[in-house]
Each structure stands twice: as structure tokens, then as C-alpha cells.
Motif scaffolding. Sequence first.
Motif, PDB file in Angstrom:
ATOM      1  N   LEU A   1       0.853  -1.185   0.000  1.00 37.32           N
ATOM      2  CA  LEU A   1       0.000   0.000   0.000  1.00 37.32           C
ATOM      3  C   LEU A   1       0.895   1.243   0.000  1.00 37.32           C
ATOM      4  N   ILE A   2       0.500   2.260  -0.789  1.00 39.36           N
ATOM      5  CA  ILE A   2       1.179   3.552  -0.781  1.00 39.36           C
ATOM      6  C   ILE A   2       0.201   4.595  -0.249  1.00 39.36           C
ATOM      7  N   ILE A   3       0.669   5.401   0.694  1.00 41.76           N
ATOM      8  CA  ILE A   3      -0.132   6.493   1.242  1.00 41.76           C
ATOM      9  C   ILE A   3       0.525   7.809   0.844  1.00 41.76           C
ATOM     10  N   ILE A   4      -0.258   8.710   0.295  1.00 39.28           N
ATOM     11  CA  ILE A   4       0.236  10.032  -0.092  1.00 39.28           C
ATOM     12  C   ILE A   4      -0.224  11.056   0.940  1.00 39.28           C
ATOM     13  N   ASP A   5       0.706  11.869   1.430  1.00 38.92           N
ATOM     14  CA  ASP A   5       0.327  12.981   2.303  1.00 38.92           C
ATOM     15  C   ASP A   5      -0.210  14.094   1.401  1.00 38.92           C
ATOM     16  N   GLY A   6      -1.512  14.052   1.147  1.00 35.95           N
ATOM     17  CA  GLY A   6      -2.112  15.023   0.241  1.00 35.95           C
ATOM     18  C   GLY A   6      -3.496  14.580  -0.210  1.00 35.95           C
ATOM     19  N   GLY A   7      -4.090  15.363  -1.110  1.00 38.58           N
ATOM     20  CA  GLY A   7      -5.444  15.103  -1.548  1.00 38.58           C
ATOM     21  C   GLY A   7      -5.529  14.452  -2.915  1.00 38.58           C
ATOM     22  N   LEU A   8      -6.658  14.686  -3.586  1.00 42.27           N
ATOM     23  CA  LEU A   8      -6.976  14.004  -4.839  1.00 42.27           C
ATOM     24  C   LEU A   8      -5.928  14.260  -5.920  1.00 42.27           C
ATOM     25  N   GLN A   9      -5.473  15.504  -6.048  1.00 43.88           N
ATOM     26  CA  GLN A   9      -4.513  15.855  -7.097  1.00 43.88           C
ATOM     27  C   GLN A   9      -3.211  15.060  -6.930  1.00 43.88           C
ATOM     28  N   GLN A  10      -2.726  14.969  -5.693  1.00 41.78           N
ATOM     29  CA  GLN A  10      -1.476  14.249  -5.436  1.00 41.78           C
ATOM     30  C   GLN A  10      -1.651  12.733  -5.618  1.00 41.78           C
ATOM     31  N   VAL A  11      -2.806  12.226  -5.195  1.00 44.02           N
ATOM     32  CA  VAL A  11      -3.071  10.792  -5.349  1.00 44.02           C
ATOM     33  C   VAL A  11      -3.118  10.420  -6.829  1.00 44.02           C
ATOM     34  N   ASN A  12      -3.779  11.246  -7.634  1.00 41.04           N
ATOM     35  CA  ASN A  12      -3.866  10.969  -9.072  1.00 41.04           C
ATOM     36  C   ASN A  12      -2.494  11.004  -9.741  1.00 41.04           C
ATOM     37  N   ALA A  13      -1.630  11.920  -9.309  1.00 41.19           N
ATOM     38  CA  ALA A  13      -0.269  11.986  -9.853  1.00 41.19           C
ATOM     39  C   ALA A  13       0.497  10.703  -9.530  1.00 41.19           C
ATOM     40  N   CYS A  14       0.279  10.186  -8.346  1.00 37.31           N
ATOM     41  CA  CYS A  14       0.939   8.945  -7.928  1.00 37.31           C
ATOM     42  C   CYS A  14       0.440   7.766  -8.771  1.00 37.31           C
ATOM     43  N   ARG A  15      -0.866   7.673  -8.933  1.00 34.11           N
ATOM     44  CA  ARG A  15      -1.436   6.567  -9.707  1.00 34.11           C
ATOM     45  C   ARG A  15      -0.986   6.615 -11.171  1.00 34.11           C
ATOM     46  N   LYS A  16      -0.897   7.811 -11.722  1.00 37.17           N
ATOM     47  CA  LYS A  16      -0.455   7.976 -13.104  1.00 37.17           C
ATOM     48  C   LYS A  16       0.970   7.463 -13.285  1.00 37.17           C
ATOM     49  N   GLU A  17       1.815   7.759 -12.334  1.00 35.18           N
ATOM     50  CA  GLU A  17       3.215   7.329 -12.438  1.00 35.18           C
ATOM     51  C   GLU A  17       3.320   5.813 -12.264  1.00 35.18           C
ATOM     52  N   LEU A  18       2.521   5.240 -11.357  1.00 34.59           N
ATOM     53  CA  LEU A  18       2.520   3.784 -11.182  1.00 34.59           C
ATOM     54  C   LEU A  18       2.062   3.082 -12.456  1.00 34.59           C
ATOM     55  N   LYS A  19       1.061   3.680 -13.118  1.00 34.10           N
ATOM     56  CA  LYS A  19       0.562   3.094 -14.362  1.00 34.10           C
ATOM     57  C   LYS A  19       1.661   3.091 -15.421  1.00 34.10           C
ATOM     58  N   ALA A  20       2.439   4.187 -15.491  1.00 30.65           N
ATOM     59  CA  ALA A  20       3.538   4.261 -16.456  1.00 30.65           C
ATOM     60  C   ALA A  20       4.594   3.203 -16.170  1.00 30.65           C
ATOM     61  N   LEU A  21       4.740   2.870 -14.884  1.00 35.77           N
ATOM     62  CA  LEU A  21       5.718   1.843 -14.496  1.00 35.77           C
ATOM     63  C   LEU A  21       5.120   0.435 -14.546  1.00 35.77           C
ATOM     64  N   GLN A  22       3.835   0.343 -14.917  1.00 35.61           N
ATOM     65  CA  GLN A  22       3.117  -0.931 -14.984  1.00 35.61           C
ATOM     66  C   GLN A  22       3.088  -1.636 -13.629  1.00 35.61           C
ATOM     67  N   LEU A  23       2.827  -0.828 -12.599  1.00 41.10           N
ATOM     68  CA  LEU A  23       2.719  -1.354 -11.240  1.00 41.10           C
ATOM     69  C   LEU A  23       1.292  -1.184 -10.741  1.00 41.10           C
ATOM     70  N   ALA A  24       0.757  -2.252 -10.155  1.00 40.67           N
ATOM     71  CA  ALA A  24      -0.612  -2.203  -9.621  1.00 40.67           C
ATOM     72  C   ALA A  24      -0.544  -2.209  -8.094  1.00 40.67           C
ATOM     73  N   ILE A  25      -0.193  -1.047  -7.518  1.00 43.82           N
ATOM     74  CA  ILE A  25      -0.099  -0.914  -6.064  1.00 43.82           C
ATOM     75  C   ILE A  25      -1.220   0.017  -5.602  1.00 43.82           C
ATOM     76  N   PRO A  26      -2.032  -0.399  -4.616  1.00 40.96           N
ATOM     77  CA  PRO A  26      -3.116   0.466  -4.123  1.00 40.96           C
ATOM     78  C   PRO A  26      -2.549   1.777  -3.553  1.00 40.96           C
ATOM     79  N   VAL A  27      -3.263   2.883  -3.824  1.00 40.72           N
ATOM     80  CA  VAL A  27      -2.832   4.205  -3.355  1.00 40.72           C
ATOM     81  C   VAL A  27      -4.000   4.900  -2.667  1.00 40.72           C
ATOM     82  N   ILE A  28      -3.748   5.438  -1.479  1.00 42.76           N
ATOM     83  CA  ILE A  28      -4.750   6.255  -0.788  1.00 42.76           C
ATOM     84  C   ILE A  28      -4.095   7.573  -0.375  1.00 42.76           C
TER      85      ILE A  28
END
Length: 589
Positions: free
Chosen positions: A448-475
Motif C-alpha cells: 500500500l502507498i499512502i500520499i500525504d495530500g489530496g486528490l490531485q497528489q493521489v492521481n499523480a501517484c497513480r499515473k506514475e505507477l501506471k507508467a511503471l506498470q505497477l498495480a499498487i493500491p494508493v490512498i
Amino acid sequence: MAISLKEQVNQLPSKPGCYLFYNEKNQILYVGKAKNLKNRVSSYFNKVYNYKTTKLVQEITRLETIITVTEKEALILEHNLIKQHKPKYNILLNDDKHYPYIIITKEKDPQYLYLRKIPKKYSYAFGPFPDGSHAREIMKVLERLYPLRRCQGHLGKPCLYYHIKQCSGACFQDVPAQYYLDMIKRVRHFFSGKNDDTKDLLTIKMHQAAQNLQFEEANKLKLLIRRLDWSISDQNVEFLAKKDNLDVIGIYYQDDYLVITILFYRQGKLSYKDSEFLVCQKDQFQETVRLYLQELYQKIALPPKIFINEMIEPTELELLYGSHFFYPKTKKEKIMMNLANNNSQETYQQIIKRQALEQQTPEVLSKLQNLLQLPEIPYLIEMIDIANIQDEYVTGAVITYKNGKPSRNDYRKYHIDIPQQDDSARIANVMARRYQKLLATNGALPNLIIIDGGLQQVNACRKELKALQLAIPVIGLVKNKQHRTDHLLDLNQKAVYLPKDDKLFLFLTKMQDDVHRFAITNFRKRQSRGLISSILEQVPGLGPQKIKKLQANFPTIKDIIAASPEQLNEIIKNKSTVNVLQNTLQTIK
């Protein structure tokens, strides 16, 4: 032929004296005294003890004894041997328990000093402070509100601290003696409890910091105000004489757990409190308490009176220190002792609860799994935060928790130098660097990855994980306007509010505080290095390479100031440049 340890014990005399246990490296592990050496030393090898004593016995390879005429002589000898050798199994206080003092020096232009031992010559000493960082914070407040000399003096021009109103001006002018008398009077009032003016000044600064969105500084001032004991005025024993200095030693003992609480009364006021949690069996109780107090009063000045719990036998303490120890007799003395004993019991209960909470970590992780509907328990969690001020020295931080506990060896910091000036791009930068390396080195990926931040920061994290082809849950963990944990964004990007006393909420808050502290600490280190660079760049003859070498050898300005001309010249290779550098640094001492 060397005799065995068992044979050494069997040959011991039944006389008073001291015994010294050694390990295989010939290091002294423990020093003790006994009325009967044979009986006391034998007891270590034929009884069941707690973990610490059992570990001690396992390390013993040989022993020595020193016979004395009386048990009193053995007690004094033991005291001196412990002071001399400081054996590791005689140490009861934590390593960081040094009980510092704030000193005002005795000189024409006095200054504040933070010292662990009181020097022979001083004007005033305030303390002891059980919490070292607390003492430093108090001294910072005094330097800001009641400035004395803060530079080395007689510089011929105002120093940096004078410009920020934290130096008396002894750097460039003769300061009237009356100025120092007024400042010291205010400091004495502060420590004697007449501190309304100080509290008002700190409160004003706290509100100013909050209005300027400096929430961390505001919270620091708020905690300092709370710590300085205005909140415990109802517990102060006001009937003590204003010049009374005394300690009160309270005890709580249950199930081989011992809590000792010291209440430090200074100038007639309850000034500070400290507690120590120890493990000892019933037949070790008196020895454990005595050794603890011996160690305590090696670190702090012995007050005229020390009131002790009636469970403590004072005979041996009086042999060492004279008539300083008393049982409470009057109503006033018993009130103080009840307060110390109640604090000991409260500390015991808090520690037992904390131990129980640690055992509940799997339960918290299971609850997090169920809340987020994760496929597995999040054994490995990583949390990311960004720290910066005005887009300078931007620092990313990643902390790692394994099985609900911080794994500090896996913490990582990232210097971020990219053209984009928003947290989303910065988080994406950290994500790419962090997880590309883990993939390249076949490192363990988080559940699990936790971002200290809101929706904008979480979406940036998910976008980068997708580019790396990683399926890790993010909150995400979102803070409120007071910069405290408010709610989480779940996997469906919906806000989830947990009760503030919920164990999961407390766990997530702890993680958020931890990542913020790690990020801001490393940001400040970069900021400090940047300040050093800006100062060094002003010195003719210092180029980028020499500045880099200076910072590598002397990480802080204080280190550079403390360096000798010879040490500086080893790097700079030019005595004239060294002289210019030292003259430049004179203004910020």
C-alpha cells in the motif's frame, strides 16, 4: 590452569565486600556490594531472574572480589567503582538522560549556556531539565525575549544576532550593567513562576505564526506554553518557601515493574517531572532504587532535601550522601509525595497500555485491509511527502512501515530539482525515482502507498505507477486547516472520516506525523547547507570546489567557526583567504 567460574564462586569468603563481574573481553559488566560475598554472588547462579540479569549471568566469564571490614565500606567502594568504570549493567538511566541546566555566566557581559554539569563559577543555574530538548527550547525563548550576549563580544560591529534582536550588543558597544540586571531579573521571575509577561509574549508570537501560515512554528510555541507548567498551577505546592529547592521521589511497584518518579521543586515551585520505568524482582527492589538514585545524583546537583517514598530504605543512601533523605511527615510533605506516587502509577498504566497497543498492531492492519478491501494485509506500507518553502530546497521523503512499525533503515529522501513547481509533479518525480530503482534492484514493493495530500497528489501517484506498470493500491491522507490529520481518500477517491480516538486513525496520524518530520528535517538540512554556501560564496578566493570540500569536512557554520586556521588551510591552501573567511564568520558567531 584457570579455575572455572563455579569454582571461583565456591571459593568466595563469607565476608563483606564488593564483587566485579567480567566478560570474555575483560570488560567490567557489573559492580555490586554484599554483606556476605559468598551468599550474594552464589544467588546469581542458582535463582531465576528477569531477562536483564539472566543476560548478565550468561556474559560472565570471571569475577573479582574486594574484601572490606564493614558493609558501609563496601557500599562506599561500590559507589566509587561504579563512578569510575560505569559498567553497562549498572546503568539504569537511559543513555540520553543527562539532566541539563541553563546557566547564566558570571562575567561582565553574561551569556546563556546549556550545560550538563554546573560549572564552579556561574551567576545563576536553572534546572535540572529531565528532557534535554525541552531545555533547549526554553533557552531559545529566553534568547529571543530576554537577550544577553550571544556572540563572542568586542567585534567592532553588530553581530548577526544583534540584528535579529537576540544579542545585547556587546559585540560593538559597552552594555550598561543595569540592562543585564533587568534581563536576569526577568529570567528569574520566569523560573520562579512569575511568568505572565513571558506567556503573553509567546502567545502573541504563536498567533502571529498561525496568521502567517507557519503552522509548525505555531504548534511548537503552543506546546512550549503548555510544557512550561502554567497548566499545572493547581498542582504546585504554593505553601513552600520561595527559595525551597527539593526533590520528591515517588514509587509505584507491581508485578516486578518499578516506576520511579522525581518531582523537582525549584524556588518553591513544582518545576519539572521525570519518570523511569524499570524491571526488578522483589528481592532486588532496594538495590535497584539505590543504584538508580546514585546514578541520578551523579548527573544533577544534590538538593538540600529529598523526600522519599516509605518503601525506600534510606540507611545506605544516608551513608553515601549524609542527611539529605527524609520521609514525608507533615500534611504538606504528604501532598507532594502523593502527587509523585500518583504520577508513578499513571506512568505505569500508560506504559502497560502502550505495550498492549503494540500487540494490537496486526488488528489495526487487518482493519485497514477490510476498510480498503485490499487483497492482503498491508504488511509493507510506504508513505510519501514533499517539503519546501517558496519552492526552494524542495525535498521528497518516503518512509516505510513493516508490520505496522517504522523501518528506519528503509527511509529515503530525494532532492527535487525540476522546472514544474507543483506537488503533483514533485510526487511523480519521487515515485519514478523510488520505484524504478526498486524494480531495477528487485527490491520489495509495498502492499500500500499512502500520499500525504489530496486528490490531485493521489492521481499523480497513480499515473506514475501506471507508467511503471505497477498495480499498487494508493490512498491519500488529507489535513485540515490546522494542518492536522482530517480524513483519508480511499481507493475509490471517497473521503472516509474515522473517529479521532480510533486505533486506525491514531496509527495513520502517527505515520503522517512521521513522514512530515522526516521530510522537514531533511529540508532544513538542505536549507542550512544553502545558507552556508551563500555565506562562503561572498568570500573572495573560494570557488565551488573549495566550498564543496569545506562543506564535506565542516557540515555546519558552527563547525567552520570552530575550525582552526591550520585545519581550514588544509582545504583552502591560501592563508589570506583563510583570514578573510574567519573575519567574515566573526559577524555570525
